[in-house]
Design a protein around this motif. Structure first.
Motif, PDB file in Angstrom:
ATOM      1  N   ASP A 283       1.812 -12.131  11.273  1.00  0.00           N
ATOM      2  CA  ASP A 283       0.706 -13.113  11.039  1.00  0.00           C
ATOM      3  C   ASP A 283      -0.349 -12.412  10.216  1.00  0.00           C
ATOM      4  N   LYS A 284      -0.102 -11.577   9.334  1.00  0.00           N
ATOM      5  CA  LYS A 284      -1.076 -10.913   8.453  1.00  0.00           C
ATOM      6  C   LYS A 284      -0.547 -10.931   7.090  1.00  0.00           C
ATOM      7  N   TYR A 285      -1.380 -10.528   5.982  1.00  0.00           N
ATOM      8  CA  TYR A 285      -1.098 -10.263   4.605  1.00  0.00           C
ATOM      9  C   TYR A 285      -1.511  -8.952   4.110  1.00  0.00           C
ATOM     10  N   VAL A 286      -0.374  -7.884   4.547  1.00  0.00           N
ATOM     11  CA  VAL A 286      -0.846  -6.677   4.438  1.00  0.00           C
ATOM     12  C   VAL A 286      -0.522  -6.034   2.699  1.00  0.00           C
ATOM     13  N   TYR A 287      -1.337  -5.294   2.307  1.00  0.00           N
ATOM     14  CA  TYR A 287      -1.125  -4.340   1.166  1.00  0.00           C
ATOM     15  C   TYR A 287      -2.008  -3.013   1.201  1.00  0.00           C
ATOM     16  N   SER A 288      -1.628  -2.263   0.575  1.00  0.00           N
ATOM     17  CA  SER A 288      -2.149  -0.813   0.205  1.00  0.00           C
ATOM     18  C   SER A 288      -2.071  -0.247   1.564  1.00  0.00           C
ATOM     19  N   PRO A 289      -0.911   0.087   2.244  1.00  0.00           N
ATOM     20  CA  PRO A 289      -0.914   0.967   3.407  1.00  0.00           C
ATOM     21  C   PRO A 289      -1.213   2.444   3.000  1.00  0.00           C
ATOM     22  N   LYS A 290      -2.134   3.246   3.960  1.00  0.00           N
ATOM     23  CA  LYS A 290      -2.310   4.729   3.466  1.00  0.00           C
ATOM     24  C   LYS A 290      -2.081   5.365   4.900  1.00  0.00           C
ATOM     25  N   TRP A 291      -1.370   6.489   4.807  1.00  0.00           N
ATOM     26  CA  TRP A 291      -1.255   7.567   6.033  1.00  0.00           C
ATOM     27  C   TRP A 291      -2.522   8.169   6.178  1.00  0.00           C
ATOM     28  N   SER A 292      -2.955   8.537   7.536  1.00  0.00           N
ATOM     29  CA  SER A 292      -3.808   9.414   7.728  1.00  0.00           C
ATOM     30  C   SER A 292      -3.332  10.932   7.602  1.00  0.00           C
ATOM     31  N   TYR A 293      -4.117  11.807   7.632  1.00  0.00           N
ATOM     32  CA  TYR A 293      -3.560  13.247   7.151  1.00  0.00           C
ATOM     33  C   TYR A 293      -2.635  13.843   7.986  1.00  0.00           C
ATOM     34  N   ASP A 294      -2.628  13.257   9.354  1.00  0.00           N
ATOM     35  CA  ASP A 294      -1.688  14.057  10.306  1.00  0.00           C
ATOM     36  C   ASP A 294      -0.540  12.878  10.736  1.00  0.00           C
ATOM     37  N   GLY A 295      -0.782  11.411   9.736  1.00  0.00           N
ATOM     38  CA  GLY A 295       0.473  10.590  10.195  1.00  0.00           C
ATOM     39  C   GLY A 295       0.362   9.742  11.477  1.00  0.00           C
ATOM     40  N   ARG A 296      -0.816   9.781  12.148  1.00  0.00           N
ATOM     41  CA  ARG A 296      -0.936   8.968  13.277  1.00  0.00           C
ATOM     42  C   ARG A 296      -1.174   7.715  12.995  1.00  0.00           C
ATOM     43  N   PHE A 297      -2.175   7.532  11.994  1.00  0.00           N
ATOM     44  CA  PHE A 297      -2.910   6.142  11.595  1.00  0.00           C
ATOM     45  C   PHE A 297      -2.239   5.743  10.179  1.00  0.00           C
ATOM     46  N   ILE A 298      -2.141   4.299  10.103  1.00  0.00           N
ATOM     47  CA  ILE A 298      -1.819   3.747   8.737  1.00  0.00           C
ATOM     48  C   ILE A 298      -3.189   2.648   8.778  1.00  0.00           C
ATOM     49  N   ALA A 299      -4.030   3.000   7.573  1.00  0.00           N
ATOM     50  CA  ALA A 299      -4.940   2.165   7.305  1.00  0.00           C
ATOM     51  C   ALA A 299      -4.314   1.249   6.309  1.00  0.00           C
ATOM     52  N   TYR A 300      -4.871  -0.183   6.342  1.00  0.00           N
ATOM     53  CA  TYR A 300      -4.096  -1.094   5.207  1.00  0.00           C
ATOM     54  C   TYR A 300      -5.351  -2.342   5.159  1.00  0.00           C
ATOM     55  N   ILE A 301      -4.964  -3.124   4.082  1.00  0.00           N
ATOM     56  CA  ILE A 301      -5.751  -4.246   3.879  1.00  0.00           C
ATOM     57  C   ILE A 301      -5.195  -5.331   4.407  1.00  0.00           C
ATOM     58  N   ASN A 302      -5.752  -6.215   5.133  1.00  0.00           N
ATOM     59  CA  ASN A 302      -5.305  -7.723   5.604  1.00  0.00           C
ATOM     60  C   ASN A 302      -5.920  -8.545   4.840  1.00  0.00           C
ATOM     61  N   GLY A 303      -5.424  -8.990   3.849  1.00  0.00           N
ATOM     62  CA  GLY A 303      -5.838 -10.258   2.769  1.00  0.00           C
ATOM     63  C   GLY A 303      -5.275 -11.334   2.886  1.00  0.00           C
ATOM     64  N   ASP A 304      -5.274 -12.267   1.669  1.00  0.00           N
ATOM     65  CA  ASP A 304      -4.637 -13.482   1.682  1.00  0.00           C
ATOM     66  C   ASP A 304      -3.981 -13.688   0.334  1.00  0.00           C
ATOM     67  N   GLU A 305      -3.192 -14.664   0.467  1.00  0.00           N
ATOM     68  CA  GLU A 305      -2.546 -15.009  -0.852  1.00  0.00           C
ATOM     69  C   GLU A 305      -3.370 -15.192  -2.133  1.00  0.00           C
TER      70      GLU A 305
END
Length: 404
Positions: free
Chosen positions: A50-72
């Motif tokens: 139930d999100k609208y995800v784009y632009s995922p990016k890994w943290s330096y150690d791979g624990r976290f993924i930052a991303y944008i929750n947008g809309d159409e």
């Protein structure tokens, strides 16, 4: 005899284990049907609903993924994170809106722009949470390799006397809005007949940290056709105007072990002609070599090794003049810089195109798209194999590979 057979079997097993350990199990974040997914080896899992995800990016150690929750409609751009250890998504702070965010190269700190304010996340219970203001008036930024400082740019303004220079600063991450801590690194004079840009961004460091490249963005209509690509030494003493290109960050990349910058040169917003792969040797004076044969266009590139470059190539289409812009059906070619030989290495079917090549260790990864449906699959090929296989099916965008 039994002892010899036993020793032979042990040697075989040891060699097999050594080869297996040498191969890194690839891990990727990708978007399918607007949701965030992760794939590790041959196992994949859906991370959001139930999100609208784009632009995922890994943290330096791979624990976290930052991303944008947008809309159409593109009206929302909220910053979220997925924690792979706790297996949950969360907001590092309530309703952070941003389009520009980058992980530290040495820690799980995330820097992001909110309006013209550069911020960096704090830490709480071992994960990014909350934020600290760093600097005002920022239009573009990147971490220094040490993870303690930033390069930041300040946009040009139109004055009665003309465009003011674009200024690049070196600032500490703990600047905390203290303007006295900002160090002017370089001032770029703006001339509509020479280097014309309103702001600069897409900063990228050379392998040894002695140079960084960046792309200028002029006024909107001009930026559709031409953007200046520039290079500056880490101390701000040597500036070089490399050339003109379109505003695609993936179209310029540093060599893995040399101060060589590969980029796709050429002005004009349409892909049908005038898009050429060049490699610039970044020294006191810049030498450039062009590699695209006449009659062809290159529309993406990647360094496969210090001596080989992969390009996505298609034939020119100079016959097109009006109507719907034609699709350029690219396939991948390998350029050997030593021998200057160029060979086609992928062969998509009719109405398919290969794009977004990426080299990760011993693997070459790319996206194969079907033009009519825009369905994309991620293909992968090991350097010791002739045939590629589908690694990830049905992706919205190119995957983001975690690189240790």
């Amino acid at each position: 005899m039994p002892i010899k057979i036993f020793l032979f079997m042990m040697l075989f097993i040891f060699q097999f284990i050594s080869v297996t350990k040498a191969e890194v199990q690839l891990k990727a974040a990708f978007v399918r049907d607007h949701q965030l997914w992760m794939k590790e080896g041959d196992y994949e899992i859906q991370l959001t609903k139930d999100k609208y995800v784009y632009s995922p990016k890994w943290s330096y150690d791979g624990r976290f993924i930052a991303y944008i929750n947008g809309d159409e409609q593109g009206e929302k751009s909220n910053l979220w994170m997925y924690d792979t250890e706790k297996k949950e998504s969360y907001e590092p702070y309530h309703s952070i809106e941003t389009h520009s965010f980058t992980w530290s190269p040495v820690s799980n700190e995330l820097a992001y722009l909110s309006g013209w304010v550069l911020n960096v996340t704090k830490m709480k219970d071992g994960r990014p949470y909350g934020f600290q203001n760093v600097s005002l008036g920022v239009s573009g930024f990147e971490w220094y390799p040490n993870g303690k400082e930033f390069i930041v740019s300040a946009s040009s303004n139109r004055l009665p006397t003309g465009w003011e220079p674009i200024k690049l600063y070196r600032i500490p991450k703990d600047m905390n809005l203290n303007e006295k801590k900002a160090e002017l690194l370089y001032s770029i004079p703006i001339d509509e007949n020479d280097i014309f840009a309103v702001t600069v961004g897409d900063f990228k460091w050379s392998h040894d940290g002695k140079w960084f490249s960046f792309l200028g963005t002029p006024t909107p209509s001009w930026a559709m056709d031409s953007n200046p690509l520039c290079v500056l030494s880490f101390d701000g003493k040597v500036f070089q105007d490399i050339g003109r290109m379109l505003g695609f960050s993936d179209w310029f990349k540093w060599a893995p072990h040399a101060n060589q910058l590969a980029y796709i040169s050429g002005e004009g917003r349409f892909f049908v002609e005038n898009k050429m792969t060049k490699i610039a040797e970044i020294k006191a004076s810049t030498k450039q070599v062009e590699y695209t044969p006449k009659g062809y266009v290159d529309l993406d590139l990647e360094w496969l090794s210090p001596s080989k470059v992969i390009v996505a190539r298609s034939q020119e289409n100079k016959a097109w003049e009006e109507g719907p812009v034609p699709t350029m059906f690219t396939s991948l070619f390998e350029i050997d810089l030593g021998s200057v030989t160029q060979n086609q290495i992928t062969f998509p079917k009719e109405n398919e195109l290969d794009v977004d090549p990426e080299a990760v260790g011993s693997y070459l990864i790319w996206v194969r798209r079907q033009d009519e449906t825009h369905k994309s699959n991620v293909l992968i090929r090991h350097e010791k194999q002739n045939e590629a296989r589908i690694w990830i099916e049905d992706v919205d965008f190119s995957p983001v590979i975690f690189k240790e």
